[in-house]
Design a protein around this motif. Structure first.
Motif, PDB file in Angstrom:
ATOM      1  N   THR A   1       0.868  -1.178   0.024  1.00  0.00           N
ATOM      2  CA  THR A   1       0.079   0.030   0.054  1.00  0.00           C
ATOM      3  C   THR A   1       0.979   1.176  -0.034  1.00  0.00           C
ATOM      4  O   THR A   1       0.570   2.203  -0.675  1.00  0.00           O
ATOM      5  N   THR A   2       1.796   1.354   0.714  1.00  0.00           N
ATOM      6  CA  THR A   2       2.759   2.541   0.738  1.00  0.00           C
ATOM      7  C   THR A   2       3.499   2.594  -0.360  1.00  0.00           C
ATOM      8  O   THR A   2       3.595   3.864  -0.961  1.00  0.00           O
ATOM      9  N   LEU A   3       4.010   1.577  -1.202  1.00  0.00           N
ATOM     10  CA  LEU A   3       4.764   1.825  -2.373  1.00  0.00           C
ATOM     11  C   LEU A   3       3.975   2.104  -3.477  1.00  0.00           C
ATOM     12  O   LEU A   3       4.114   3.169  -4.248  1.00  0.00           O
ATOM     13  N   VAL A   4       2.564   1.802  -3.505  1.00  0.00           N
ATOM     14  CA  VAL A   4       1.552   2.110  -4.628  1.00  0.00           C
ATOM     15  C   VAL A   4       1.241   3.472  -4.449  1.00  0.00           C
ATOM     16  O   VAL A   4       1.334   4.334  -5.190  1.00  0.00           O
TER      17      VAL A   4
ATOM     18  N   ARG B   1      14.419  10.005 -10.460  1.00  0.00           N
ATOM     19  CA  ARG B   1      13.745   9.921  -9.106  1.00  0.00           C
ATOM     20  C   ARG B   1      12.574   9.189  -9.081  1.00  0.00           C
ATOM     21  O   ARG B   1      12.226   8.202  -8.501  1.00  0.00           O
ATOM     22  N   LEU B   2      11.658   9.430 -10.446  1.00  0.00           N
ATOM     23  CA  LEU B   2      10.342   8.840 -10.495  1.00  0.00           C
ATOM     24  C   LEU B   2      10.824   7.396 -11.180  1.00  0.00           C
ATOM     25  O   LEU B   2      10.083   6.656 -10.787  1.00  0.00           O
ATOM     26  N   LEU B   3      12.101   7.201 -11.796  1.00  0.00           N
ATOM     27  CA  LEU B   3      12.145   5.757 -12.112  1.00  0.00           C
ATOM     28  C   LEU B   3      12.442   5.024 -10.895  1.00  0.00           C
ATOM     29  O   LEU B   3      12.003   3.729 -11.094  1.00  0.00           O
ATOM     30  N   GLU B   4      13.182   5.474 -10.180  1.00  0.00           N
ATOM     31  CA  GLU B   4      13.432   4.683  -8.772  1.00  0.00           C
ATOM     32  C   GLU B   4      12.166   4.220  -8.164  1.00  0.00           C
ATOM     33  O   GLU B   4      12.066   3.150  -7.761  1.00  0.00           O
ATOM     34  N   GLU B   5      11.298   5.194  -7.938  1.00  0.00           N
ATOM     35  CA  GLU B   5      10.130   5.052  -7.442  1.00  0.00           C
ATOM     36  C   GLU B   5       9.185   4.049  -8.099  1.00  0.00           C
ATOM     37  O   GLU B   5       8.865   2.795  -7.099  1.00  0.00           O
ATOM     38  N   LEU B   6       8.915   4.017  -9.426  1.00  0.00           N
ATOM     39  CA  LEU B   6       8.445   3.341 -10.157  1.00  0.00           C
ATOM     40  C   LEU B   6       9.048   1.886 -10.109  1.00  0.00           C
ATOM     41  O   LEU B   6       8.208   0.709 -10.175  1.00  0.00           O
ATOM     42  N   LEU B   7      10.175   1.782 -10.295  1.00  0.00           N
ATOM     43  CA  LEU B   7      10.958   0.469 -10.244  1.00  0.00           C
ATOM     44  C   LEU B   7      10.723  -0.329  -9.048  1.00  0.00           C
ATOM     45  O   LEU B   7      10.546  -1.406  -8.711  1.00  0.00           O
ATOM     46  N   SER B   8      10.631   0.335  -7.810  1.00  0.00           N
ATOM     47  CA  SER B   8      10.679  -0.240  -6.501  1.00  0.00           C
ATOM     48  C   SER B   8       9.159  -0.727  -6.274  1.00  0.00           C
ATOM     49  O   SER B   8       9.093  -1.913  -5.999  1.00  0.00           O
ATOM     50  N   TYR B   9       8.476   0.120  -6.881  1.00  0.00           N
ATOM     51  CA  TYR B   9       6.722  -0.438  -6.934  1.00  0.00           C
ATOM     52  C   TYR B   9       6.545  -1.488  -7.860  1.00  0.00           C
ATOM     53  O   TYR B   9       6.060  -2.739  -7.482  1.00  0.00           O
ATOM     54  N   ARG B  10       7.204  -1.551  -8.964  1.00  0.00           N
ATOM     55  CA  ARG B  10       7.000  -2.664  -9.908  1.00  0.00           C
ATOM     56  C   ARG B  10       7.656  -3.894  -9.448  1.00  0.00           C
ATOM     57  O   ARG B  10       7.056  -4.931  -9.518  1.00  0.00           O
ATOM     58  N   ALA B  11       8.597  -4.172  -8.574  1.00  0.00           N
ATOM     59  CA  ALA B  11       9.122  -5.055  -8.060  1.00  0.00           C
ATOM     60  C   ALA B  11       8.294  -5.647  -7.025  1.00  0.00           C
ATOM     61  O   ALA B  11       8.482  -7.001  -6.925  1.00  0.00           O
ATOM     62  N   THR B  12       7.331  -5.026  -6.517  1.00  0.00           N
ATOM     63  CA  THR B  12       6.498  -5.758  -5.663  1.00  0.00           C
ATOM     64  C   THR B  12       5.234  -6.503  -6.401  1.00  0.00           C
ATOM     65  O   THR B  12       4.401  -7.198  -5.727  1.00  0.00           O
TER      66      THR B  12
ATOM     67  N   ALA C   1       4.212   5.657  -5.252  1.00  0.00           N
ATOM     68  CA  ALA C   1       4.708   5.878  -6.658  1.00  0.00           C
ATOM     69  C   ALA C   1       3.585   6.500  -7.366  1.00  0.00           C
ATOM     70  O   ALA C   1       3.865   7.399  -8.331  1.00  0.00           O
ATOM     71  N   MET C   2       2.227   6.516  -7.128  1.00  0.00           N
ATOM     72  CA  MET C   2       1.455   7.516  -7.676  1.00  0.00           C
ATOM     73  C   MET C   2       1.832   9.026  -7.178  1.00  0.00           C
ATOM     74  O   MET C   2       1.630   9.874  -8.166  1.00  0.00           O
ATOM     75  N   VAL C   3       1.983   9.405  -6.074  1.00  0.00           N
ATOM     76  CA  VAL C   3       2.494  10.834  -5.663  1.00  0.00           C
ATOM     77  C   VAL C   3       3.661  10.984  -6.599  1.00  0.00           C
ATOM     78  O   VAL C   3       3.813  12.202  -6.944  1.00  0.00           O
ATOM     79  N   ALA C   4       4.679  10.277  -6.753  1.00  0.00           N
ATOM     80  CA  ALA C   4       5.850  10.609  -7.396  1.00  0.00           C
ATOM     81  C   ALA C   4       5.463  10.904  -8.991  1.00  0.00           C
ATOM     82  O   ALA C   4       5.951  11.811  -9.406  1.00  0.00           O
ATOM     83  N   THR C   5       4.657   9.961  -9.693  1.00  0.00           N
ATOM     84  CA  THR C   5       3.853   9.984 -10.912  1.00  0.00           C
ATOM     85  C   THR C   5       3.445  11.477 -10.918  1.00  0.00           C
ATOM     86  O   THR C   5       3.670  11.978 -12.084  1.00  0.00           O
ATOM     87  N   LEU C   6       2.621  11.727 -10.054  1.00  0.00           N
ATOM     88  CA  LEU C   6       1.792  13.061 -10.252  1.00  0.00           C
ATOM     89  C   LEU C   6       2.714  14.251 -10.388  1.00  0.00           C
ATOM     90  O   LEU C   6       2.649  15.321 -10.910  1.00  0.00           O
ATOM     91  N   GLY C   7       3.650  13.998  -9.484  1.00  0.00           N
ATOM     92  CA  GLY C   7       4.730  15.208  -9.239  1.00  0.00           C
ATOM     93  C   GLY C   7       5.754  15.283 -10.050  1.00  0.00           C
ATOM     94  O   GLY C   7       6.211  16.393 -10.434  1.00  0.00           O
ATOM     95  N   CYS C   8       6.132  14.204 -10.493  1.00  0.00           N
ATOM     96  CA  CYS C   8       7.303  14.188 -11.478  1.00  0.00           C
ATOM     97  C   CYS C   8       7.050  14.138 -12.815  1.00  0.00           C
ATOM     98  O   CYS C   8       7.708  14.583 -13.522  1.00  0.00           O
ATOM     99  N   ALA C   9       5.933  13.755 -13.142  1.00  0.00           N
ATOM    100  CA  ALA C   9       5.414  13.580 -14.659  1.00  0.00           C
ATOM    101  C   ALA C   9       4.459  14.522 -15.008  1.00  0.00           C
ATOM    102  O   ALA C   9       3.917  14.700 -16.022  1.00  0.00           O
ATOM    103  N   GLY C  10       3.674  15.226 -13.868  1.00  0.00           N
ATOM    104  CA  GLY C  10       2.856  16.154 -14.330  1.00  0.00           C
ATOM    105  C   GLY C  10       1.674  15.687 -15.048  1.00  0.00           C
ATOM    106  O   GLY C  10       0.909  16.202 -15.606  1.00  0.00           O
TER     107      GLY C  10
END
Length: 146
Positions: free
Chosen positions: A20-23, A75-86, A26-35
């Motif tokens: 739950t924390t990772l998803v 930064r976004l890539l790292e967050e999404l890779l961490s999330y994807r690994a789960t 990842a969502m907040v990072a995607t919203l903030g880093c990808a716009g």
């Protein structure tokens, strides 16, 4: 996977966050880093996260000009890779950021279950560091401008 990403992920093993924390991260990072817009985030499929090219494909948008590819920041890539690994192997067309039941999120879910808790936590951390709270009225749309 880049060496720096492997080191980063290894460092996170000491205190692995839950799914739950990772998803949500990842969502907040995607919203903030990808716009992305809130609805664009909700419409993303896991296949739209193209890690090999460090891109996010936005295939459905409010306007025709909104259909695009967005570059992932490191930064976004790292967050999404961490999330994807789960995530276990999933079928084609699976939502990139599903709810706990595996269904697609909607904008209200993102606002209530993701953004508001993240803003509360950010304000707690700011208070611990003797910083003023975030401005009132921060929304998903505000993150498009970060």
């Amino acid at each position: 996977m880049a060496e720096s990403t492997a080191i980063y992920l290894y460092g996170r093993l000491a205190d692995p966050p839950g799914q739950t924390t990772l998803v949500r991260r990842a969502m907040v990072a995607t919203l903030g880093c990808a716009g992305l817009r809130n609805t664009e985030l909700c419409d993303l499929d896991l296949d739209d996260l193209v890690f090999a090219h460090r891109k996010i494909r936005v295939t459905d948008s409010k306007t025709p000009a909104g259909v695009r590819e967005v570059a992932m920041t490191p930064r976004l890539l790292e967050e999404l890779l961490s999330y994807r690994a789960t995530i276990d192997v999933v079928g084609q067309g699976a939502p990139a950021f599903p709810t706990g039941r595996g269904t697609r999120r909607d904008k209200d879910n993102v606002n209530a279950r993701v953004l508001k808790p993240a803003l509360r936590r950010a304000d707690e951390l700011r208070r611990e560091r003797s910083l003023p709270p975030l401005p009132a009225g921060v929304t998903v749309h505000t993150l498009r401008r970060t």
